[in-house]
Design an enzyme around this catalytic site. Structure first.
Site, PDB file in Angstrom:
ATOM      1  N   GLU A 323     -33.743   7.704  -9.846  1.00  0.00           N
ATOM      2  CA  GLU A 323     -34.072   7.669 -11.464  1.00  0.00           C
ATOM      3  C   GLU A 323     -35.494   6.967 -11.085  1.00  0.00           C
ATOM      4  OE1 GLU A 323     -32.745   8.201 -14.407  1.00  0.00           O
ATOM      5  OE2 GLU A 323     -30.973   9.147 -12.952  1.00  0.00           O
ATOM      6  N   ASP A 341     -37.841  16.301 -20.396  1.00  0.00           N
ATOM      7  CA  ASP A 341     -37.016  16.693 -20.422  1.00  0.00           C
ATOM      8  C   ASP A 341     -36.358  17.292 -21.558  1.00  0.00           C
ATOM      9  OD1 ASP A 341     -35.769  14.204 -21.078  1.00  0.00           O
ATOM     10  OD2 ASP A 341     -34.487  13.780 -18.849  1.00  0.00           O
ATOM     11  N   THR A 346     -36.664   8.186 -22.256  1.00  0.00           N
ATOM     12  CA  THR A 346     -35.697   7.463 -20.796  1.00  0.00           C
ATOM     13  C   THR A 346     -36.160   5.771 -20.805  1.00  0.00           C
ATOM     14  OG1 THR A 346     -34.975   9.773 -20.706  1.00  0.00           O
ATOM     15  CG2 THR A 346     -34.649   7.934 -18.116  1.00  0.00           C
TER      16      THR A 346
END
Length: 783
Positions: A323, A341, A346
């Site tokens: 990550e 994405d 995120t």
């Protein structure tokens, strides 16, 4: 007779996160009395096997048998809310005893209160063998008390009849001697000259009273104290144990404690200290003697028990490299970006995303704990992002409804507010970690399998569709590559998991040969299922390694429920203590920024208030903290983990009505240091019996120089104790926004020393009728 609990649509282990209730399969719950905080360990599973706790099944449901003759109880799964359960077989139990046609009852009929019988008491008979006899009165009532302090035995309710009998059972709980005082309405006899009795620790007072119409009163006719009995009527020879009081300890030092115990005539054969719940290690044994030495986050050398902290840390670190390109996951709190994405923004420890519900739930949780925070104003925008969902519109939704201002606010909260960082850790645990641990345990995999489970869950998200974690796990279990728990090969099963998740990534267009599964496949091939020794892996072209890493302080801090149990020939007895593990660099943080409670969900936040005390127990009712005002001292009390330096504690107080008090009927806000001598505190006390509000700097529980004013319900509605630049301030307010200084003093040394200050919201009276004080919006900013 044992009664069955659970199995109804309501009987599930759940956690409230934001505005949602999330099922928690595999959660372990502690069973407690419905009216006190005492723990029941005399339980069985549906097959009759003895158990001490209850565990939710794979759907989150619970089903178990409670102690003898208990029909209501609570289950605490460690998520703040404690659920009340009512026995589901009560109707069946009553129906089995009642001959509806003949009007007869088979077996014993226990009556709580008054039983009215047509035709007089002579019609109420009981048959034993061939003998008929009339009982002493028209019915029997009973009351049970688990005494955690000085206890008043109340008169029975209802309209009593001549020769009616009332039985009392009062257990001295908590490993301490207790006193029981019978209400002044009971008449005494020459055989029982005192209405106050002392009950030794772990013993049971049995008493009986009879009502007489000749004197129109209940008469106390017998009392007895039995050694070693428990509150449920179990054997008197079980051990008596006490795990000690709740306290705080720094994360970087060993915590030591010795439980107190009495064998009660039968040698103790087993002693165990266990972590029941907490940030790490729930379910593991941390000691096998009464003397405990425990370093939070530690694990036995070479352990393969995936519940151990080292296994949790290895999973966190491997996923962190995927990550955030580092094994140090603590650097990710302030991470936020749109990575293209089709999930919008995120951010944070596990990549909370704006297109799904987890980022929204995180900010909801943060706002519940700290209303008015810098992210709260974006809740509507986050909901709009969730409505748009995944796909080509996710990036535009994040930019439109959140924008750069949201990213700046996120970074600010993550870098400056320990409450926000705690919320990230807690949601990571409740939404991701807890479920993957349950599923990994069910599969029977080792530490490597646990890491794979966790990475799939974080990457693919919560859900049961074919592309989510639940669907991938279900497909693997249904394949020919069975899980180790089903007799399959661990290597083949873990390979199948990687194959299934890679197929999903290919479908998403997100598969990379050196991506997520690539860091696990070489370890599977090498048989490194236990992850012992130095472990090497690579992902996205970068290489990483660890060798049984020690969890960082961030992973260890929080509240742990520790249980000490001792077993002898008669059975097992347990006692719990809450240990709050603090950051050695700052403890629980400043009061005004960390200890925040609006009391709005009508469920006590046990993490914030681990050291509550008094009888009756405190509650949360009608959006307020309710504290009984009676002869016992009752209070909400936090852990001793805060600092008042440069901070404050403020609260809205609704003091008790006088109700017959002679000199004391008060509500108070108290701040005290664990390291300072007993009775040292700063407090504000509202005494409705004297009509005064008092501002104290106590030594030895008293302050001769305290400032006292005539209490005004309007002007003194809010109270605050504040420290700033070496001065301690006592203040009041009518609205919680505009404050009036009532006293100042040079800041005592204990205020600014070690982060070991606790907050207590207390109430007490010296005479009169039991009622209550209420408190609201502790450290919740008012506008």
């Amino acid at each position: 007779m044992r009664h069955l609990f659970g199995g109804s649509p309501a009987d599930y282990a759940m956690e409230k996160v934001g505005q949602q209730l999330l099922l928690r399969p595999g959660a372990t719950g502690t069973v407690r009395s419905a009216t006190t905080n005492d723990i029941y360990t005399d339980l069985t599973d549906p097959a009759g096997n003895p158990v001490e706790t209850v565990t939710a099944d794979s759907d989150g449901a619970v089903l178990f048998y409670g102690p003898d003759n208990v029909t209501t109880l609570r289950v605490d799964f460690g998520y703040g809310r404690q659920y009340i359960l009512v026995a589901t077989d009560l109707g069946e139990a009553v129906d089995g005893k009642l001959d509806k046609a003949g009007g007869t009852v088979t077996g014993d009929l226990s009556v709580l209160g008054t039983l009215s019988v047509a035709g007089g008491s002579s019609l109420l008979t009981r048959q034993t063998a061939d003998t008929l006899y009339e009982p002493r009165g028209p019915g029997r009532g009973s009351a049970s008390y688990s005494m955690t302090g000085a206890t008043t035995i109340a008169l029975p309710g209802g309209v009593a009849q001549d020769r009616q009998v009332h039985q009392v059972r009062a257990y001295a709980a908590g490993g301490q001697q207790r006193t029981a005082t019978f209400d002044a309405g009971y008449l005494l006899t020459s055989a029982i000259p005192s209405r106050t009795l002392t009950v030794p620790a772990g013993q049971l007072l049995l008493a009986e009273a009879e009502y007489s119409t000749l004197v129109s009163s209940w008469i106390l006719v017998s009392t007895a104290i039995t050694a070693g009995a428990d509150a449920g009527g179990g054997s008197g020879s079980k051990p008596t144990v006490y795990a000690g009081s709740s306290t705080a300890t720094p994360a970087n030092v060993a915590f030591t404690r010795t439980a107190t115990e009495s064998a009660n005539g039968s040698a103790i054969t087993e002693r165990l200290w266990k972590i029941i719940s907490g940030p790490m290690g729930a379910g593991t044994t941390i000691g096998t003697t009464a003397a405990l030495t425990w370093t939070p986050g530690s694990s036995p050398s070479g352990t393969t028990d995936i519940r151990q902290p080292v296994c949790q840390e290895m999973a966190y670190e491997m996923t962190s490299t995927a990550e955030n390109s580092t094994t140090d996951w603590t650097t990710a709190y302030d991470y936020i970006e749109d990575i293209g994405d089709q999930r919008g923004y995120t951010a944070g420890l596990v990549g909370f995303v704006s297109a799904s519900g987890d980022m929204l739930q995180l900010v909801q949780l943060y706002t519940t704990r700290k209303p008015g925070n810098g992210l709260a104003s974006y809740l509507t925008g986050l909901q709009q992002c969730v409505t748009v969902g995944y796909g080509s519109g996710a990036s535009n939704a994040a930019a439109t409804y959140l924008g750069n201002a949201f990213k700046t606010a996120w970074i600010t909260a993550a870098t400056t507010d320990p409450v926000f960082r705690e919320c990230q850790r807690d949601l990571r645990k409740s939404m991701y970690w807890d479920d993957c641990l349950v599923q990994a345990l069910a599969d029977g995999v080792g530490p490597l399998g646990l890491c794979i489970h966790y990475d799939i869950l974080v990457n693919h998200g919560v859900g049961n569709d074919s592309e989510s974690y639940g669907g991938i796990i279900a497909a693997a279990r249904a394949s020919s590559s069975k899980a180790p728990s089903k007799g399959g090969s661990e290597g083949a099963y873990l390979t199948k998991l990687c194959d299934l998740r890679d197929a999903v990534l290919v479908g998403w267009g997100d598969y990379q040969p050196d991506g997520r599964s690539s860091m696990f496949r070489p370890l599977i091939s090498a048989g490194k299922f236990d992850l012992t020794g130095t472990i090497n892996w690579s992902i996205y072209g970068d290489a990483y390694s660890f060798n049984r890493p020690t969890p960082p302080v961030d992973a260890r801090i929080g509240s742990y429920l520790l249980r000490y149990s001792a077993t002898n020939g008669a059975g097992t007895t347990s006692s719990d203590a809450t240990i709050t593990v603090t950051d050695p660099g700052g403890g629980g943080g400043t009061l005004v920024g960390t200890l925040v409670d609006n009391f709005d969900d009508n469920t006590i936040n046990t993490g914030l208030w681990p050291d509550r005390y008094g009888d009756p127990a405190v509650t949360e009712v009608g959006g307020r903290a309710r504290v009984p005002c009676g002869p016992d001292y009752c209070a909400y009390k936090s852990g001793s983990i805060y600092t008042l330096a440069g901070s404050a504690a403020f609260v809205r107080i609704y003091p008790p009505e006088v109700n017959g008090a002679v000199g004391e009927a008060y509500a108070s806000l108290q701040l005290a240091s664990a390291a300072a001598p007993a009775g040292t505190s700063a407090s504000i006390n509202i005494n409705t019996s004297t009509g005064a509000i008092r501002f104290n700097s106590n030594t030895g529980y008293w302050d001769n120089d305290a400032v006292s004013l005539t209490y005004s319900p309007t002007d003194h509605a809010w109270v605050r104790i504040r420290e700033a630049a070496g001065t301690l301030h006592w203040e009041t307010s009518a609205n919680g926004t505009t404050w009036t200084s009532r006293r100042t003093l040079a800041t005592p040394a204990w205020i600014t020393g070690t982060a070991d200050v606790s907050v207590t919201l207390e109430s007490h009276r010296d005479a009169g009728t039991l009622n209550f004080a209420e408190f609201d919006n502790l450290n919740v900013p008012q506008t």
